[in-house]
Design an enzyme around this catalytic site. Structure first.
Site: not given
Ligand code: SAH
Length: 422
Positions: A131, A144, A151, A155, A158, A235-236, A269, A292-294, A371, A414
């Site tokens: 997508e 985006c 991925c 996480c 996600c 994806g990463e 990212s 992406s720390l979070h 989200n 996201c």
């Protein structure tokens, strides 16, 4: 909030191939080794200009045909033989079949936010679904894009991470999403009906996501162009390093060899793959890196971003700082605010302390209201808690902008991108 306008614009043969299915990852399981299966056909956008010339010559044609094909693809944004009248009819079909194979087939298109957000679902040659999301802001247009089908970083909050990794995308599949977005805009997508809301030449955007330097608008309210590309879809990207950097080069190479966009409008990212962050810093491309720390502490980050068990919070922040030092580009820290998980005031203070310990002016923080994703027990922080988190960061001198949640009603925001939404 988004206004849902579920317009299915195109449906072309969606059932021809099933999406490859792969087992869901176990909690914490990481997958760096993408399956080799499903490699797409080679495309002009996988190659640099010298390689394109060699490829055309290997087919027995004059080398300058490569430039003509590049002009059609990257400048004119066409890929059908009938539109390439400067190529002899006898060789057009062969050149297009060999160097411009169609890699992305539209499955469907969804719009939200009063037409300002368009999510596209693409089927790849082997049936894998990916997508991309096109977003219009007052002063910029951002696409985006995805860099992998699925991925492997797992996480838990996600949707893509919960799908597991299907395969790496090729450079041409990645950059093809930007070409498709440019083509949609050229054909009037996101065109302005309200003259006060134009995509115009702009500086820093007001919204929470990455701001660009040169959104290219039309004062008459005509089509606008892509000003920003964010590698924040599925994806990463740094786990698919070669293809992702190849795609970046195609995006910034001057037209007609590439799309001729500014590297300053690109944000990549990452979950924090430290060796790849250092490698990217050494490429000499002034793109923005987002980490992406979070969570500012290893105990919680081990759970939220499983790759933290390989590279810790401090190691990831150090690599982000080295990226800033090498490129001069201010790094973004992404922080999805999850109710009762990572949104405590002390975590805001600890985050600010860790960032400030490396220096000032090198970083800004992008809190993202979580989200919702299917099956997840987590939800976004209370608005007051979010405000307090932001207030504390700012009070400690850390520039902070809350990211908007564009496309959340069409699962385009996201962490909501998953093949199963197709
Ligand atoms: N693999 C890259 C790109 C992921 S998407 C990375 O992890 O950085 C871009 C951002 O959205 C990441 O910061 C990711 O952690 C975040 N994200 C994922 N799921 C989310 C969700 N449900 N709500 C809000 N942000 C989310």
């Amino acid at each position: 909030m988004s206004d849902l306008e579920p317009t299915t614009v195109s449906t072309s043969d969606p059932a021809a191939l099933p999406a490859p299915s792969n087992p869901r990852p176990r909690p914490g399981e990481l997958n760096f080794a993408a399956p080799r299966a499903g490699k797409p056909p080679q495309h002009l956008a996988d190659l640099d200009p010298a390689e394109r010339k060699a490829a055309v010559e290997a087919l027995g044609h004059k080398g300058f045909r490569a430039k003509q094909l590049s002009t059609h693809y990257f400048e004119r944004l066409v890929e059908t033989p009938a539109e390439m009248s400067d190529l002899p009819k006898a060789i057009r079909d062969e050149l297009v079949a060999r160097l411009l194979p169609r890699l992305l087939t539209p499955v469907r298109t969804l719009t939200a936010d009063q037409g300002r957000t368009i999510k596209s679902v693409w089927r790849l040659h082997d049936g894998a679904l990916v997508e991309s999301v096109l977003m219009r802001y007052p002063r910029r247009v951002t696409v985006c894009i995805s860099s992998q089908a699925g991925c492997g970083m797992n996480c838990p909050f996600c949707a893509t991470g919960q799908e597991g990794l299907t395969r790496n995308m090729s450079a041409a599949e990645i950059v093809g999403q930007v070409v498709q977005a440019a083509r949609m805009l050229r054909h009037g997508a996101l065109a302005v009906s309200d003259p006060t809301d134009r995509g115009t030449v702009g500086g820093e955007g007001a919204g929470g996501d990455m701001a660009g330097d040169e959104a290219d608008g039309d004062a008459e309210g005509g089509p606008v162009r892509v000003s920003n590309v964010v590698f924040m879809g599925m994806g990463e990207a740094l786990a698919n390093y070669k293809a992702a950097v190849g795609a970046v080069r195609r995006i910034i190479d001057p037209s007609p060899d590439g799309l001729g966009m500014s590297a300053r409008g690109i944000t990549l990212s990452t979950v924090g793959l430290v060796p790849a962050m250092d490698k990217l810093a050494a490429e000499g491309i002034p793109l923005t890196l987002a980490l992406s720390l979070h969570a500012p502490d290893d105990k919680l980050r081990d759970e939220l971003v499983p790759v933290n068990t390989r590279w810790s919070v401090d190691e990831a922040i150090d690599a982000a700082y080295r990226y800033f030092e090498a490129t001069g580009r201010r790094v973004s820290i992404e922080y999805a605010l999850i109710r009762g998980m990572n949104d405590q005031g002390w975590r805001a203070d600890l985050l600010a302390a860790k960032l400030n310990a490396r220096g000032r002016g090198w970083v800004h923080v992008n809190p993202i209201p979580l989200n919702p994703t299917p099956g997840s027990r987590w939800t976004a922080s209370e608005p007051g808690v979010e405000r307090e988190f932001v207030r504390r960061l700012r009070a400690l001198g850390v520039p902070t902008t809350v990211r908007d949640t564009r496309g959340s009603d069409i699962d385009g925001a996201c962490g909501q991108l998953a093949a199963s939404t197709a």
